[in-house]
Design a protein around this motif. Structure first.
Motif, PDB file in Angstrom:
ATOM      1  N   HIS A  55      29.182  25.404  39.024  1.00  0.00           N
ATOM      2  CA  HIS A  55      29.112  26.618  39.856  1.00  0.00           C
ATOM      3  C   HIS A  55      29.512  26.313  41.296  1.00  0.00           C
ATOM      4  N   GLN A  56      28.984  25.245  41.866  1.00  0.00           N
ATOM      5  CA  GLN A  56      29.326  24.912  43.249  1.00  0.00           C
ATOM      6  C   GLN A  56      30.804  24.562  43.383  1.00  0.00           C
ATOM      7  N   GLY A  57      31.328  23.827  42.399  1.00  0.00           N
ATOM      8  CA  GLY A  57      32.758  23.527  42.409  1.00  0.00           C
ATOM      9  C   GLY A  57      33.590  24.795  42.298  1.00  0.00           C
ATOM     10  N   ALA A  58      33.145  25.714  41.455  1.00  0.00           N
ATOM     11  CA  ALA A  58      33.859  26.977  41.270  1.00  0.00           C
ATOM     12  C   ALA A  58      33.835  27.817  42.548  1.00  0.00           C
ATOM     13  N   LEU A  59      32.686  27.936  43.174  1.00  0.00           N
ATOM     14  CA  LEU A  59      32.605  28.728  44.404  1.00  0.00           C
ATOM     15  C   LEU A  59      33.544  28.194  45.480  1.00  0.00           C
ATOM     16  N   ALA A  60      33.710  26.880  45.514  1.00  0.00           N
ATOM     17  CA  ALA A  60      34.553  26.264  46.534  1.00  0.00           C
ATOM     18  C   ALA A  60      36.039  26.370  46.215  1.00  0.00           C
ATOM     19  N   THR A  61      36.373  26.701  44.958  1.00  0.00           N
ATOM     20  CA  THR A  61      37.787  26.697  44.566  1.00  0.00           C
ATOM     21  C   THR A  61      38.258  28.005  43.954  1.00  0.00           C
ATOM     22  N   VAL A  62      37.443  29.038  43.995  1.00  0.00           N
ATOM     23  CA  VAL A  62      37.826  30.325  43.409  1.00  0.00           C
ATOM     24  C   VAL A  62      39.191  30.752  43.963  1.00  0.00           C
ATOM     25  N   PRO A  63      40.059  31.274  43.116  1.00  0.00           N
ATOM     26  CA  PRO A  63      41.402  31.646  43.583  1.00  0.00           C
ATOM     27  C   PRO A  63      41.368  32.541  44.823  1.00  0.00           C
ATOM     28  N   GLY A  64      42.374  32.366  45.686  1.00  0.00           N
ATOM     29  CA  GLY A  64      42.456  32.993  47.000  1.00  0.00           C
ATOM     30  C   GLY A  64      42.052  34.437  47.112  1.00  0.00           C
ATOM     31  N   GLY A  65      42.480  35.271  46.204  1.00  0.00           N
ATOM     32  CA  GLY A  65      42.163  36.684  46.292  1.00  0.00           C
ATOM     33  C   GLY A  65      40.714  37.004  45.983  1.00  0.00           C
ATOM     34  N   ALA A  66      39.946  36.008  45.561  1.00  0.00           N
ATOM     35  CA  ALA A  66      38.565  36.263  45.160  1.00  0.00           C
ATOM     36  C   ALA A  66      37.547  35.575  46.061  1.00  0.00           C
ATOM     37  N   LYS A  67      37.973  35.096  47.224  1.00  0.00           N
ATOM     38  CA  LYS A  67      37.022  34.457  48.139  1.00  0.00           C
ATOM     39  C   LYS A  67      35.869  35.417  48.403  1.00  0.00           C
ATOM     40  N   GLY A  68      34.655  34.894  48.385  1.00  0.00           N
ATOM     41  CA  GLY A  68      33.473  35.726  48.551  1.00  0.00           C
ATOM     42  C   GLY A  68      32.934  36.234  47.229  1.00  0.00           C
ATOM     43  N   ALA A  69      33.554  35.812  46.121  1.00  0.00           N
ATOM     44  CA  ALA A  69      33.086  36.244  44.801  1.00  0.00           C
ATOM     45  C   ALA A  69      31.713  35.666  44.514  1.00  0.00           C
ATOM     46  N   GLY A  70      30.964  36.377  43.698  1.00  0.00           N
ATOM     47  CA  GLY A  70      29.645  35.919  43.296  1.00  0.00           C
ATOM     48  C   GLY A  70      29.589  35.693  41.798  1.00  0.00           C
ATOM     49  N   LEU A  71      28.656  34.892  41.376  1.00  0.00           N
ATOM     50  CA  LEU A  71      28.483  34.608  39.956  1.00  0.00           C
ATOM     51  C   LEU A  71      28.038  35.878  39.236  1.00  0.00           C
ATOM     52  N   ALA A  72      28.810  36.305  38.258  1.00  0.00           N
ATOM     53  CA  ALA A  72      28.472  37.492  37.469  1.00  0.00           C
ATOM     54  C   ALA A  72      27.793  37.105  36.167  1.00  0.00           C
ATOM     55  N   ALA A  73      28.170  35.946  35.598  1.00  0.00           N
ATOM     56  CA  ALA A  73      27.569  35.532  34.326  1.00  0.00           C
ATOM     57  C   ALA A  73      27.836  34.062  34.045  1.00  0.00           C
ATOM     58  N   VAL A  74      26.882  33.444  33.386  1.00  0.00           N
ATOM     59  CA  VAL A  74      27.096  32.158  32.740  1.00  0.00           C
ATOM     60  C   VAL A  74      27.400  32.540  31.296  1.00  0.00           C
ATOM     61  N   GLU A  75      28.675  32.466  30.922  1.00  0.00           N
ATOM     62  CA  GLU A  75      29.087  32.946  29.607  1.00  0.00           C
ATOM     63  C   GLU A  75      28.747  31.963  28.493  1.00  0.00           C
ATOM     64  N   SER A  76      28.876  30.673  28.769  1.00  0.00           N
ATOM     65  CA  SER A  76      28.526  29.681  27.746  1.00  0.00           C
ATOM     66  C   SER A  76      28.335  28.316  28.379  1.00  0.00           C
ATOM     67  N   THR A  77      27.559  27.503  27.701  1.00  0.00           N
ATOM     68  CA  THR A  77      27.365  26.105  28.092  1.00  0.00           C
ATOM     69  C   THR A  77      27.283  25.276  26.817  1.00  0.00           C
ATOM     70  N   ARG A  78      27.787  24.079  26.899  1.00  0.00           N
ATOM     71  CA  ARG A  78      27.658  23.142  25.783  1.00  0.00           C
ATOM     72  C   ARG A  78      27.530  21.754  26.389  1.00  0.00           C
ATOM     73  N   PHE A  79      26.427  21.087  26.062  1.00  0.00           N
ATOM     74  CA  PHE A  79      26.166  19.756  26.593  1.00  0.00           C
ATOM     75  C   PHE A  79      26.511  18.742  25.511  1.00  0.00           C
TER      76      PHE A  79
END
Length: 132
Positions: A55-79
């Motif tokens: 999530h932190q990596g994503a917030l820092a690299t979200v594509p240019g037109g989406a700066k300021g975007a917020g997390l809407a969902a954790v769609e899936s995880t697999r450990f």
């Protein structure tokens, strides 16, 4: 008020291949506050912390037109593999715009031992009370 994070250290953003293919990394320090209670005597970095790294990596690299975007969902995880103190977690992120107009981030997290997790997150416009 900024959101709380279980991570003590920051996620480091790496140079991007492109706006839709980004990368970050996180080194699990033995002093991470989540480790003492997670399997005492045999600490393993919790899966929720891997999701937070993505999530932190994503917030820092979200594509240019989406700066300021917020997390809407954790769609899936697999450990898929354990992460231990001292491990460097490499985070490879692939972005795509989905039909709703939101952005989807598919993150692959790995250590020197191999895959650790896959996480799929969805981002949209930040809403009140949500930290970007």
């Amino acid at each position: 008020m900024p959101a709380a994070s279980p991570l003590r250290a920051p996620v480091e953003v790496l140079p991007a291949e492109s706006e839709l293919s980004t990368a970050a990394r996180f080194t699990v320090d033995a002093d991470e506050t989540v480790l003492p209670g997670h399997y005492p005597g045999f600490p393993i970095f919790p899966g929720v912390c891997l999701v937070e790294c993505a999530h932190q990596g994503a917030l820092a690299t979200v594509p240019g037109g989406a700066k300021g975007a917020g997390l809407a969902a954790v769609e899936s995880t697999r450990f898929t593999g354990p992460v231990f103190p001292g491990d460097q977690v490499d985070i490879a992120m692939a972005w795509k715009r989905i039909p709703t107009g939101q952005w989807q981030c598919r993150a692959k997290l790995s250590t020197a031992r191999g895959p650790a997790a896959t996480v799929r997150l969805r981002y949209g416009a930040a809403t009140e009370g949500e930290s970007a």
